[in-house]
Design a protein around this motif. Structure first.
Motif: not given
Length: 67
Positions: A16, A36, A43-44, A56, A59-60
């Motif tokens: 994350c 998640k 958090h996203y 994931w 986006h991270n």
């Protein structure tokens, strides 16, 4: 039962970008999953559906360092 599944270390997942935790997989409803952050629901997290580790990772990604 925990209510989530930890992703094996053999599967590449970015941590994350907000807290550095490794993501988990959670069942939403009867047949949809989200990837998640285990630390915070704010958090996203991926959209409910199939397990989407690629989303994931996208986006991270940290594009630059603030400093």
């Amino acid at each position: 039962m925990k209510g989530y599944v930890t992703i094996p270390k053999s599967i590449y997942c970015k941590p994350c970008k907000q807290c550095g935790e490794r993501p988990i997989i959670t069942l939403i409803g009867k047949s949809e999953y989200v990837v998640k952050c285990p630390a915070d629901d704010l958090h996203y997290q991926t959209q409910p559906g199939l397990i989407d580790i690629e989303d994931w990772n996208i986006h991270n990604t940290v594009l630059y360092e603030n400093g």
